[in-house]
Design a protein around this motif. Structure first.
Motif, PDB file in Angstrom:
ATOM      1  N   ASN A  18      45.145  67.937-119.096  1.00 26.51           N
ATOM      2  CA  ASN A  18      46.572  68.263-119.023  1.00 26.51           C
ATOM      3  C   ASN A  18      47.315  67.268-118.143  1.00 26.51           C
ATOM      4  N   ARG A  19      46.755  66.961-116.979  1.00 33.10           N
ATOM      5  CA  ARG A  19      47.443  66.058-116.057  1.00 33.10           C
ATOM      6  C   ARG A  19      46.823  64.671-116.042  1.00 33.10           C
ATOM      7  N   LEU A  20      47.697  63.656-115.985  1.00 34.90           N
ATOM      8  CA  LEU A  20      47.219  62.308-115.698  1.00 34.90           C
ATOM      9  C   LEU A  20      46.904  62.238-114.203  1.00 34.90           C
ATOM     10  N   TYR A  86      54.432  75.984-122.796  1.00 35.30           N
ATOM     11  CA  TYR A  86      53.044  75.511-122.962  1.00 35.30           C
ATOM     12  C   TYR A  86      52.252  75.621-121.655  1.00 35.30           C
ATOM     13  N   TYR A  87      52.876  75.147-120.543  1.00 36.41           N
ATOM     14  CA  TYR A  87      52.128  75.064-119.277  1.00 36.41           C
ATOM     15  C   TYR A  87      52.208  76.375-118.471  1.00 36.41           C
ATOM     16  N   GLU A  88      53.438  76.781-118.106  1.00 34.17           N
ATOM     17  CA  GLU A  88      53.554  78.008-117.293  1.00 34.17           C
ATOM     18  C   GLU A  88      53.277  79.245-118.142  1.00 34.17           C
ATOM     19  N   SER A  91      49.400  78.512-121.086  1.00 36.86           N
ATOM     20  CA  SER A  91      48.226  78.098-120.293  1.00 36.86           C
ATOM     21  C   SER A  91      48.029  78.996-119.067  1.00 36.86           C
ATOM     22  N   ASN A  92      49.134  79.260-118.354  1.00 37.17           N
ATOM     23  CA  ASN A  92      48.953  79.913-117.044  1.00 37.17           C
ATOM     24  C   ASN A  92      49.411  81.363-116.956  1.00 37.17           C
ATOM     25  N   ASP A  93      50.097  81.861-117.985  1.00 35.44           N
ATOM     26  CA  ASP A  93      50.461  83.285-117.968  1.00 35.44           C
ATOM     27  C   ASP A  93      49.633  84.056-118.997  1.00 35.44           C
ATOM     28  N   LEU A  95      46.419  82.442-120.854  1.00 38.00           N
ATOM     29  CA  LEU A  95      44.986  82.113-120.788  1.00 38.00           C
ATOM     30  C   LEU A  95      44.404  82.304-119.381  1.00 38.00           C
ATOM     31  N   TRP A  96      45.116  81.818-118.378  1.00 34.59           N
ATOM     32  CA  TRP A  96      44.542  81.825-117.015  1.00 34.59           C
ATOM     33  C   TRP A  96      44.128  83.230-116.581  1.00 34.59           C
ATOM     34  N   PRO A  97      45.037  84.230-116.621  1.00 36.01           N
ATOM     35  CA  PRO A  97      44.570  85.572-116.203  1.00 36.01           C
ATOM     36  C   PRO A  97      43.511  86.144-117.143  1.00 36.01           C
ATOM     37  N   HIS A 140      39.348  67.984-121.396  1.00 36.10           N
ATOM     38  CA  HIS A 140      39.123  68.875-120.252  1.00 36.10           C
ATOM     39  C   HIS A 140      40.036  70.080-120.275  1.00 36.10           C
ATOM     40  N   ASP A 141      39.405  71.227-120.131  1.00 33.42           N
ATOM     41  CA  ASP A 141      40.089  72.465-119.737  1.00 33.42           C
ATOM     42  C   ASP A 141      40.875  73.202-120.815  1.00 33.42           C
ATOM     43  N   TYR A 142      41.319  74.381-120.390  1.00 35.31           N
ATOM     44  CA  TYR A 142      41.896  75.406-121.268  1.00 35.31           C
ATOM     45  C   TYR A 142      43.245  75.032-121.856  1.00 35.31           C
ATOM     46  N   HIS A 143      43.882  73.995-121.318  1.00 31.40           N
ATOM     47  CA  HIS A 143      45.181  73.596-121.874  1.00 31.40           C
ATOM     48  C   HIS A 143      45.013  72.943-123.241  1.00 31.40           C
ATOM     49  N   LEU A 144      43.827  72.429-123.550  1.00 30.53           N
ATOM     50  CA  LEU A 144      43.666  71.555-124.719  1.00 30.53           C
ATOM     51  C   LEU A 144      42.622  72.083-125.709  1.00 30.53           C
ATOM     52  N   HIS A 165      36.708  73.915-117.189  1.00 34.75           N
ATOM     53  CA  HIS A 165      36.541  73.977-115.734  1.00 34.75           C
ATOM     54  C   HIS A 165      36.642  75.404-115.210  1.00 34.75           C
ATOM     55  N   ILE A 166      37.159  76.291-116.041  1.00 34.89           N
ATOM     56  CA  ILE A 166      37.371  77.669-115.575  1.00 34.89           C
ATOM     57  C   ILE A 166      36.390  78.597-116.307  1.00 34.89           C
ATOM     58  N   PRO A 167      36.378  79.887-115.985  1.00 38.75           N
ATOM     59  CA  PRO A 167      35.410  80.768-116.668  1.00 38.75           C
ATOM     60  C   PRO A 167      35.751  80.928-118.151  1.00 38.75           C
ATOM     61  N   ASP A 274      41.916  77.541-100.011  1.00 44.35           N
ATOM     62  CA  ASP A 274      42.066  77.876-101.435  1.00 44.35           C
ATOM     63  C   ASP A 274      43.414  77.368-101.937  1.00 44.35           C
ATOM     64  N   ARG A 275      43.503  77.136-103.265  1.00 39.37           N
ATOM     65  CA  ARG A 275      44.840  77.075-103.867  1.00 39.37           C
ATOM     66  C   ARG A 275      45.396  78.488-103.768  1.00 39.37           C
ATOM     67  N   LEU A 276      46.713  78.605-103.544  1.00 40.98           N
ATOM     68  CA  LEU A 276      47.249  79.961-103.371  1.00 40.98           C
ATOM     69  C   LEU A 276      47.351  80.616-104.761  1.00 40.98           C
ATOM     70  N   PRO A 311      49.788  75.027-101.946  1.00 39.55           N
ATOM     71  CA  PRO A 311      50.809  75.411-102.927  1.00 39.55           C
ATOM     72  C   PRO A 311      50.404  75.029-104.344  1.00 39.55           C
ATOM     73  N   THR A 312      50.660  75.903-105.293  1.00 39.34           N
ATOM     74  CA  THR A 312      50.285  75.640-106.681  1.00 39.34           C
ATOM     75  C   THR A 312      51.167  76.481-107.606  1.00 39.34           C
ATOM     76  N   ARG A 313      51.519  75.977-108.752  1.00 34.25           N
ATOM     77  CA  ARG A 313      52.254  76.722-109.798  1.00 34.25           C
ATOM     78  C   ARG A 313      53.371  77.584-109.214  1.00 34.25           C
ATOM     79  N   GLU A 314      54.163  76.965-108.363  1.00 31.35           N
ATOM     80  CA  GLU A 314      55.124  77.738-107.562  1.00 31.35           C
ATOM     81  C   GLU A 314      56.266  78.350-108.368  1.00 31.35           C
TER      82      GLU A 314
HETATM   83  O1  F6P Z   1      40.597  74.522-112.228  1.00 26.78           O
HETATM   84  C1  F6P Z   1      41.500  74.517-113.248  1.00 26.78           C
HETATM   85  C2  F6P Z   1      42.712  73.657-112.975  1.00 26.78           C
HETATM   86  O2  F6P Z   1      43.554  73.621-114.078  1.00 26.78           O
HETATM   87  C3  F6P Z   1      42.338  72.252-112.615  1.00 26.78           C
HETATM   88  O3  F6P Z   1      42.110  71.457-113.723  1.00 26.78           O
HETATM   89  C4  F6P Z   1      43.489  71.843-111.769  1.00 26.78           C
HETATM   90  O4  F6P Z   1      43.167  70.817-110.877  1.00 26.78           O
HETATM   91  C5  F6P Z   1      43.831  73.094-111.014  1.00 26.78           C
HETATM   92  O5  F6P Z   1      43.435  74.151-111.867  1.00 26.78           O
HETATM   93  C6  F6P Z   1      45.285  73.153-110.604  1.00 26.78           C
HETATM   94  O6  F6P Z   1      46.076  73.438-111.686  1.00 26.78           O
HETATM   95  P1  F6P Z   1      47.460  72.815-112.052  1.00 26.78           P
HETATM   96  O7  F6P Z   1      47.205  71.545-112.801  1.00 26.78           O
HETATM   97  O8  F6P Z   1      48.087  73.869-112.900  1.00 26.78           O
HETATM   98  O9  F6P Z   1      48.209  72.544-110.782  1.00 26.78           O
END
Ligand code: F6P
Length: 465
Positions: A18-20, A86-88, A91-93, A95-97, A140-144, A165-167, A274-276, A311-314
């Motif tokens: 997902n990220r470069l 796509y992202y928030e 992917s994150n609302d 798949l992530w939970p 890599h990962d659930y985004h793709l 990378h995740i469960p 931890d990431r929050l 801080p993450t996904r704020e």
């Molecule tokens: O562990 C999963 C993951 O998506 C990693 O690939 C990433 O580094 C981390 O979570 C942080 O996520 P985001 O890219 O959403 O900030």
């Protein structure tokens, strides 16, 4: 031939995530950005003369190739609406939970799904356009998750692997997803699917059998629509040498000692990093610590907790709520137990550099890693790698991938508050002899598997004839 070129049998490598692995530098250019995956993959991509496809993190950012330190980076532009959907959103609302034991309710919005499909298609077109003949594509990962089949439709010459990378959840949870068959079919476009844990690989195999009628023709080999996909466990690691080297230096030792002084020279420093994220169980951990102080089983003059929350996904509501809750708990516990000038919880909502993080690991006598669910949890491995002094205790959730490997840790069920409290007390009171024996076991495991091993073993399996 480099070790990685050997693993890929000299095929060129294309990585997509997902990220470069870059961020803007002061002069408006680009520089490599920190982060575990980036540190792991950057040298591999460099050595194989490879390319990396992903999003810069900017809205409507560039799409022209960026050449940086010997790597070709191909940016995928993302609009504001796609960041939201796509992202928030998906992917994150959604798949992530869901993939983390449905610990929060997922949203299932058709517009989020549509955007996920669009962005996956954009990745696939770009990869199909830039991949050299016979290249190896490592996704890599659930985004793709739709990208493997989409690339396969356009380029049958490529080897395609995907690593999660995740469960990966049990089928009873996964089947809630309205687009479950599309996701499984997307992934089955791969030659190899990699998971952190055996159980996750088994969960995927069951889902593929039940939901799209794939057949397991051999252990870990699925057949679907005349194609074969291997499924296996590839537990990720860290750059052990980098951590060990940085931790052994004089500067790091001195900084760790300074941290201890600044914290009031307590007998025991407990540490959380931890990431929050609501999957990390930060609130329950803090509550357990607070209750131990209330009961007098821990003493605020002898025991302090440092909690780093990155801080993450704020912009995502669930993350904002989690932050509010954690900060309220910290405030309440400090309100009850701090003395003037001496908080009992030192809370940092910040991203620390490795220059600070490694000495902090070294200073931490007890590391608390208590997520409700985590694919691997690299913080646990980083703590062990940084403890070159052979001391330190790790309290580790049973629900992490790391728990499969780190037998020397005190394993705990983070949903059981009494167990969490007892594990913390056991760690704080552990005799030096036992601490060192447990740490020695963990250090042997961590140093035997550097992240480059992980990459080599995944690429080697992907490129087997
Ligand atoms: O562990 C999963 C993951 O998506 C990693 O690939 C990433 O580094 C981390 O979570 C942080 O996520 P985001 O890219 O959403 O900030």
């Amino acid at each position: 031939m480099s070790e990685f070129a050997h693993a890929t049998r000299n095929r060129p490598l294309v990585v997509a995530a997902n990220r470069l692995p870059v961020s803007r530098s002061g002069d408006g250019g680009w520089e490599p950005s920190p982060g575990g995956l980036v540190r792991a993959l950057w040298p591999i991509v460099q050595e194989t003369g490879g390319t990396w496809v992903g999003w810069t993190g900017e809205i409507d950012g560039p799409s022209d190739m960026i050449r940086l330190e010997g790597i070709d980076l191909h940016p995928i532009p993302i609009s504001a609406r796609e960041r939201e959907r796509y992202y928030e959103g998906f992917s994150n609302d959604t798949l992530w939970p869901l993939y983390h034991d449905a610990i929060r309710d997922s949203g299932y919005q058709i517009d989020d799904w549509t955007s996920y499909v669009d962005v996956n298609q954009r990745f696939a077109v770009r990869i199909a356009n830039i991949a050299p003949p016979d290249a190896v594509v490592w996704l890599h990962d659930y985004h793709l998750q739709l990208v493997p089949a989409l690339v396969r439709e356009q380029r049958s010459d490529l080897r395609i692997g995907w690593f999660n990378h995740i469960p990966w959840p049990p089928v009873e949870l996964f089947q809630r997803l309205p687009w479950r068959s599309e996701i499984i079919a997307g992934l089955l476009g791969s030659d190899l699917l990699g998971f952190q844990r055996e159980r996750a690989a088994e969960n995927f195999i069951t889902a593929a059998q039940q939901l799209v009628g794939a057949t397991e023709i051999d252990h870990g080999v699925l057949e679907h629509n005349g194609r074969r996909t291997r499924v296996g466990r590839f537990p990720i690691s860290i750059d052990v040498e980098e951590f060990a080297m940085a931790a052994s230096g004089r500067a790091s030792r001195q900084r760790a000692a300074q941290f201890r002084v600044r914290l009031g020279d307590p007998e025991v420093i407990l540490l959380g990093v931890d990431r929050l994220d609501y999957t990390k169980g930060i609130g329950s951990r803090l509550r357990a610590f607070g209750h131990l102080l209330d009961q007098g089983r821990l003493d605020p003059e002898r025991h302090v907790l440092v909690q780093v929350a990155t801080p993450t996904r704020e912009r995502v509501e669930m993350y904002q709520e989690e932050r509010r809750e954690i900060e309220q708990i910290v405030g309440e516990i400090n309100g009850r137990h701090a003395r003037l000038g001496f908080p009992v919880i030192h809370y940092l909502y910040q991203t620390l550099s490795l220059d600070d993080l490694i000495p902090l690991y070294r200073a931490g006598d007890v590391m608390l890693v208590t997520p409700f669910r985590d694919g691997m949890n690299l913080v646990a491995k980083e703590y062990v790698a940084a403890h070159v002094d052979g001391d330190g205790v790790l309290v580790l959730s049973e629900f992490t991938g790391a728990a499969d490997e780190l037998e020397g840790a005190i394993l705990v069920n983070p949903h059981d508050e009494r167990a969490l409290q007892d594990a913390i007390v056991q760690a704080v009171e552990m005799h030096r002899h036992e601490r060192r024996a447990r740490m020695e076991k963990m250090r042997a495991v961590v140093s035997a598997a550097n992240v480059s091993e992980w990459a080599r073993s995944f690429l080697g399996a992907l490129c087997e004839p």
